[in-house]
Design a protein around this motif. Structure first.
Motif, PDB file in Angstrom:
ATOM      1  N   LEU A 188       0.854  -1.207   0.000  1.00 40.81           N
ATOM      2  CA  LEU A 188       0.000   0.000   0.000  1.00 40.81           C
ATOM      3  C   LEU A 188       0.886   1.251   0.000  1.00 40.81           C
ATOM      4  CD1 LEU A 188      -2.809  -1.035   2.531  1.00 40.81           C
ATOM      5  CD2 LEU A 188      -2.731  -1.362   0.081  1.00 40.81           C
TER       6      LEU A 188
ATOM      7  N   HIS B 208       1.917   4.896   1.003  1.00 38.67           N
ATOM      8  CA  HIS B 208       1.865   5.866   2.134  1.00 38.67           C
ATOM      9  C   HIS B 208       0.922   5.402   3.246  1.00 38.67           C
ATOM     10  CE1 HIS B 208       4.172   8.460  -0.462  1.00 38.67           C
ATOM     11  NE2 HIS B 208       3.198   8.561  -1.365  1.00 38.67           N
ATOM     12  N   PHE B 209       1.024   4.177   3.552  1.00 36.10           N
ATOM     13  CA  PHE B 209       0.126   3.615   4.572  1.00 36.10           C
ATOM     14  C   PHE B 209       0.396   4.215   5.949  1.00 36.10           C
ATOM     15  CE2 PHE B 209      -1.145  -0.029   7.408  1.00 36.10           C
ATOM     16  CZ  PHE B 209      -2.520   0.103   7.200  1.00 36.10           C
ATOM     17  N   LYS B 210       1.653   4.533   6.135  1.00 32.70           N
ATOM     18  CA  LYS B 210       2.039   5.116   7.427  1.00 32.70           C
ATOM     19  C   LYS B 210       1.256   6.399   7.704  1.00 32.70           C
ATOM     20  CE  LYS B 210       6.251   6.449   9.994  1.00 32.70           C
ATOM     21  NZ  LYS B 210       5.663   7.600  10.533  1.00 32.70           N
TER      22      LYS B 210
ATOM     23  N   ASN C  45      -2.264   5.656   8.820  1.00 26.03           N
ATOM     24  CA  ASN C  45      -2.214   5.308  10.246  1.00 26.03           C
ATOM     25  C   ASN C  45      -2.055   6.539  11.107  1.00 26.03           C
ATOM     26  OD1 ASN C  45      -2.613   2.597  10.747  1.00 26.03           O
ATOM     27  ND2 ASN C  45      -0.512   2.009  10.262  1.00 26.03           N
TER      28      ASN C  45
ATOM     29  N   HIS D 257      -4.807   3.949  13.953  1.00 27.67           N
ATOM     30  CA  HIS D 257      -4.454   2.557  13.657  1.00 27.67           C
ATOM     31  C   HIS D 257      -5.661   1.738  13.257  1.00 27.67           C
ATOM     32  CE1 HIS D 257      -1.974  -1.103  14.358  1.00 27.67           C
ATOM     33  NE2 HIS D 257      -0.984  -0.244  14.046  1.00 27.67           N
TER      34      HIS D 257
ATOM     35  N   ASP E 224      -6.253  -0.609  10.058  1.00 28.69           N
ATOM     36  CA  ASP E 224      -6.720  -2.014  10.057  1.00 28.69           C
ATOM     37  C   ASP E 224      -7.883  -2.209   9.091  1.00 28.69           C
ATOM     38  OD1 ASP E 224      -4.858  -2.707  11.892  1.00 28.69           O
ATOM     39  OD2 ASP E 224      -6.244  -2.909  13.593  1.00 28.69           O
TER      40      ASP E 224
ATOM     41  N   ARG F 258      -0.459 -12.426   3.279  1.00 28.81           N
ATOM     42  CA  ARG F 258       0.060 -11.133   3.760  1.00 28.81           C
ATOM     43  C   ARG F 258       1.462 -11.405   4.283  1.00 28.81           C
ATOM     44  NH1 ARG F 258      -2.159  -7.843   9.038  1.00 28.81           N
ATOM     45  NH2 ARG F 258      -0.829  -5.989   8.818  1.00 28.81           N
TER      46      ARG F 258
ATOM     47  N   GLU G 267       1.949  -3.861   5.368  1.00 25.73           N
ATOM     48  CA  GLU G 267       0.942  -3.601   4.328  1.00 25.73           C
ATOM     49  C   GLU G 267       1.381  -4.212   3.018  1.00 25.73           C
ATOM     50  OE1 GLU G 267       3.499  -1.994   4.836  1.00 25.73           O
ATOM     51  OE2 GLU G 267       3.796  -0.234   3.620  1.00 25.73           O
TER      52      GLU G 267
ATOM     53  N   LYS H  97       6.963   1.796  -7.127  1.00 26.94           N
ATOM     54  CA  LYS H  97       7.037   2.852  -6.107  1.00 26.94           C
ATOM     55  C   LYS H  97       7.820   4.031  -6.652  1.00 26.94           C
ATOM     56  CE  LYS H  97       5.276   0.900  -2.221  1.00 26.94           C
ATOM     57  NZ  LYS H  97       4.212   1.437  -1.436  1.00 26.94           N
TER      58      LYS H  97
ATOM     59  N   ARG I 135       4.164   5.296  -7.738  1.00 26.86           N
ATOM     60  CA  ARG I 135       3.163   4.524  -6.967  1.00 26.86           C
ATOM     61  C   ARG I 135       1.864   4.320  -7.758  1.00 26.86           C
ATOM     62  NH1 ARG I 135       6.207   7.256  -3.166  1.00 26.86           N
ATOM     63  NH2 ARG I 135       6.980   5.900  -1.495  1.00 26.86           N
TER      64      ARG I 135
HETATM   65  N1  LIG Z   1      -2.766  -0.075  11.009  1.00 27.80           N
HETATM   66  C1  LIG Z   1      -1.793  -0.931  10.832  1.00 27.80           C
HETATM   67  N2  LIG Z   1      -0.602  -0.479  10.462  1.00 27.80           N
HETATM   68  C2  LIG Z   1       0.414  -1.341  10.217  1.00 27.80           C
HETATM   69  C3  LIG Z   1       0.278  -2.722  10.365  1.00 27.80           C
HETATM   70  N3  LIG Z   1       1.484  -3.330  10.070  1.00 27.80           N
HETATM   71  C4  LIG Z   1       2.346  -2.323   9.729  1.00 27.80           C
HETATM   72  N4  LIG Z   1       1.713  -1.115   9.801  1.00 27.80           N
HETATM   73  C5  LIG Z   1       2.242   0.226   9.544  1.00 27.80           C
HETATM   74  O1  LIG Z   1       2.498   0.341   8.174  1.00 27.80           O
HETATM   75  C6  LIG Z   1       3.374   1.465   8.013  1.00 27.80           C
HETATM   76  C7  LIG Z   1       4.381   1.175   6.926  1.00 27.80           C
HETATM   77  O2  LIG Z   1       5.042   2.350   6.624  1.00 27.80           O
HETATM   78  P1  LIG Z   1       6.141   2.472   5.623  1.00 27.80           P
HETATM   79  O3  LIG Z   1       7.014   1.223   5.619  1.00 27.80           O
HETATM   80  O4  LIG Z   1       6.886   3.723   5.930  1.00 27.80           O
HETATM   81  O5  LIG Z   1       5.542   2.563   4.212  1.00 27.80           O
HETATM   82  P2  LIG Z   1       4.517   3.649   3.570  1.00 27.80           P
HETATM   83  O6  LIG Z   1       4.142   4.677   4.583  1.00 27.80           O
HETATM   84  O7  LIG Z   1       3.383   2.847   2.990  1.00 27.80           O
HETATM   85  O8  LIG Z   1       5.313   4.230   2.511  1.00 27.80           O
HETATM   86  P3  LIG Z   1       5.610   3.658   1.076  1.00 27.80           P
HETATM   87  O9  LIG Z   1       5.574   2.144   1.191  1.00 27.80           O
HETATM   88  O10 LIG Z   1       6.888   4.110   0.737  1.00 27.80           O
HETATM   89  O11 LIG Z   1       4.458   4.164   0.233  1.00 27.80           O
HETATM   90  C8  LIG Z   1       3.997   1.617   9.400  1.00 27.80           C
HETATM   91  O12 LIG Z   1       3.583   2.895   9.932  1.00 27.80           O
HETATM   92  C9  LIG Z   1       3.513   0.488  10.221  1.00 27.80           C
HETATM   93  O13 LIG Z   1       3.342   0.863  11.576  1.00 27.80           O
HETATM   94  C10 LIG Z   1      -0.971  -3.221  10.778  1.00 27.80           C
HETATM   95  O14 LIG Z   1      -1.181  -4.389  10.943  1.00 27.80           O
HETATM   96  N5  LIG Z   1      -1.942  -2.241  10.988  1.00 27.80           N
END
Ligand SMILES: Nc1nc2c(ncn2[C@@H]2O[C@H](COP(=O)(O)OP(=O)(O)OP(=O)(O)O)[C@@H](O)[C@H]2O)c(=O)[nH]1
Length: 583
Positions: A458, A460-462, A465, A470, A474, A496, A500, A570, A574
């Motif tokens: 995914l 910019h999942f961070k 969150n 959080h 999820d 998985r 993400e 990416k 992206r």
């Molecule tokens: N809500 C939730 N967050 C998760 C879970 N597992 C991992 N994460 C979060 O996923 C985020 C991954 O962030 P990054 O690795 O920086 O990637 P990104 O923000 O998607 O950035 P890019 O991959 O570069 O687009 C982290 O903030 C983790 O805390 C989960 O099970 N639930």
């Protein structure tokens, strides 16, 4: 002869059935009271009974069932009184079997026993008496028992069972139901005590009985008691006392016209004068006694036997040995007749008693059998209950075991599921994905089929969150899995790999098809309505695709190559799909 016999029977009847006449002779319209009154005085005033029975048969007034029962009893009694024994006994028997009115029934049974005694049917008398006596023993003494006890006392004295006779007479005597009852039972008691050699201790009682009977005008019972008392005095050689009692009451005894009593008086007076060595006087009385006995049926009567014995002694005293031998022969014949009579009666009593004991034993045996059957049934019921209980426990155990087994199985399944699947999204975790993917790849390789691999992450999942929490993250992960899953085949392996990042192994799938599926997934992720999470934001993912045609069948390699392609996506801005070019 028949009329004489009837007179004797009448006399004995009188002896036994002279009744208390406590009920006043007042005129009453109730049949019941009139019948009771007639029953009380029936032997002393047969005329009254006769007139009442005629009136009852002519009357139009309907009787109650009890009155009708009483009337039948009185009719049967009158028949007996007139010497129609067979018909009377048949009627008494029918009434005795009918137990609707217990008190009158007791009178019927007593009268029937009396009728059996008078007709010398001792076995029948005892067959009725034995159970009656046992049943009365169990009950408290009651007025209506009085007559029965007196008849039973007479019956047992007739077979020489004086102890039983004394006990029965004593019950009635002590109860003092009425002066008449005390007089009659007192006479029976005196007689029984004499034969038990116990009269010496009860002389006052005997004298009291005589006084009571005399006061009531009951000459028969008074004189019978006097004769017994005198016999005792003679045995004790108290001749003056005996003489006084006998001579004073002699006229009264003769006036009763009761042959048995008169015969007994003559014998006792003969005995008295023989003992006083006045042979002429003795002979005169003994002769009178024999004359009376010869005109009546006294065979087997104890006094007659003694009369002949006395005659023999008297004759030998007077040295007339020839006459003495003749009287001894008569005595012998009477002795035999007496013992034969007694033996017959005792046998009858013995048979009736043993028959009743046999019946009692049979009943006891049947009761024991019933008890046994009941116990067996109880044991059977207990066994059935136990078996049921055991079966219940067994079933319960089975159910518990089944539940445990089910829970164990479920637990194992859940444990396995938890061990193999991602808790949040429900698809395979990295470990399980690797296992399944390797297996599938081996299969493809074996069958020469191409396998495709898609890896996506995914974007910019961070930020999601961090921005929306959080929980929203999820929710996003779950929505992504759901939307991609819709487009997968049953053999495709979806997992998985962490955070993400997701991977899909596509067996028997060329690169173009894998690219197409990646594109569809990317599109469907972009289409997810994030508003449903409570926030609105952009949701996209970057995809890297490869196939066994370019990366081989090693999973590690395939994933590494797909990762490289995803990295390019990416890098390329992206939200796009990149195929591993091999560079
Ligand atoms: N809500 C939730 N967050 C998760 C879970 N597992 C991992 N994460 C979060 O996923 C985020 C991954 O962030 P990054 O690795 O920086 O990637 P990104 O923000 O998607 O950035 P890019 O991959 O570069 O687009 C982290 O903030 C983790 O805390 C989960 O099970 N639930």
């Amino acid at each position: 002869m028949t009329s004489t016999f009837a007179r004797v029977l009448y006399g004995v009847f009188l002896l036994l059935l002279v009744q208390c006449s406590e009920l006043s002779a007042q005129e009453t319209k109730s049949w019941m009271l009139q019948f009771q009154h007639a029953d009380e005085i029936k032997s002393s005033d047969p005329q009254y009974l006769s007139e009442l029975l005629s009136a009852a048969s002519d009357s139009d007034v309907t009787m109650t069932e009890q009155e009708d029962y009483f009337l039948k009893y009185l009719i049967a009694y009158q028949q007996a009184f007139n010497g129609q024994w067979e018909a009377a006994i048949a009627k008494f028997r029918t009434l005795a079997d009918d137990k609707r009115f217990p008190e009158i029934n007791l009178r019927v049974q007593a009268t029937l026993i009396n009728a059996f005694i008078l007709t010398h049917q001792y076995q029948e008398a005892f067959e009725l008496a034995e159970p009656l006596m046992s049943s009365l023993e169990l009950q408290q003494y009651h007025d209506s028992h009085d007559r029965v006890y007196r008849i039973l006392a007479l019956l047992y004295s007739k077979v020489g069972h004086y102890e039983t006779a004394a006990a029965l007479a004593q019950k009635s005597y002590q109860a003092q139901i009425s002066p008449q009852s005390t007089c009659i039972s007192g006479q029976l008691l005196t007689e029984a005590l004499y034969h038990l050699n116990e009269l010496g201790n009860s002389l006052d009682m005997a004298k009291g009985v005589i006084g009571k009977c005399q006061a009531l005008g009951e000459q028969v019972f008074a004189n019978l008691t006097i004769s017994t008392l005198s016999n005792y005095y003679l045995d004790e050689t108290l001749f003056d006392e005996a003489a006084q009692w006998l001579l004073e009451s002699y006229d009264s005894a003769v006036s009763t016209d009761y042959h048995y009593l008169i015969h007994r008086y003559h014998y006792l007076l003969g005995k008295l004068f023989f003992s006083k060595e006045q042979p002429e006087k003795a002979r005169r009385y003994l002769k009178a006694s024999v004359v009376l006995a010869e005109t009546d049926q006294f065979a087997g009567y104890e006094p007659l036997m003694h009369v002949y014995r006395l005659f023999a002694d008297l004759s030998s005293m007077q040295r007339d040995f020839e006459q003495s031998i003749r009287y001894l022969q008569f005595y012998q014949a009477q002795l035999e007749a007496f013992y034969e009579t007694m033996a017959r009666r005792q046998l009858a009593e013995y048979l009736a008693r043993t028959d009743m004991q046999l019946k009692k034993q049979t009943i006891a045996l049947l009761n024991k059998d019933n008890e046994l059957l009941y116990l067996q049934q109880e044991v059977l019921q207990k066994e059935t209950q136990n078996a049921r209980l055991l079966l219940g426990v067994f079933l319960l155990l089975l159910i518990i075991l089944a539940i445990c087994a089910y829970h164990g199985l479920m637990g194992r399944h859940r444990f396995k599921f938890m061990a193999e699947n991602d808790e949040l999204t429900g698809i395979s975790n990295r470990y399980h994905f690797n296992k399944q993917a390797e297996k599938s790849l081996k299969q493809c390789q074996k069958q020469g089929l191409t396998a495709g691999v898609i890896l996506f992450d995914l974007d910019h999942f961070k930020q999601i969150n961090d921005q929306f929490g959080h929980a929203t993250g999820d929710w996003v992960l779950q929505q992504v899995v759901q939307s991609c899953r819709n487009f997968m085949r049953i053999d495709d392996v979806f997992g998985r790999l962490g955070g993400e990042e997701f991977a899909i192994l596509l067996p028997n799938c060329h690169a173009d098809k894998a690219l197409m599926l990646a594109e569809i997934c990317r599109d469907s992720i972009e289409e997810i309505q994030t508003r449903q999470s409570g926030h609105e934001f952009l949701l996209t993912a970057s995809f890297g695709v490869t196939s066994s045609d370019s990366s081989g069948y090693e999973l590690k390699q395939l994933l590494s190559d797909a990762d490289k392609a995803m990295y390019q996506a990416k890098q390329g801005g992206r939200n796009q799909v990149q195929f591993f070019s091999g560079a």
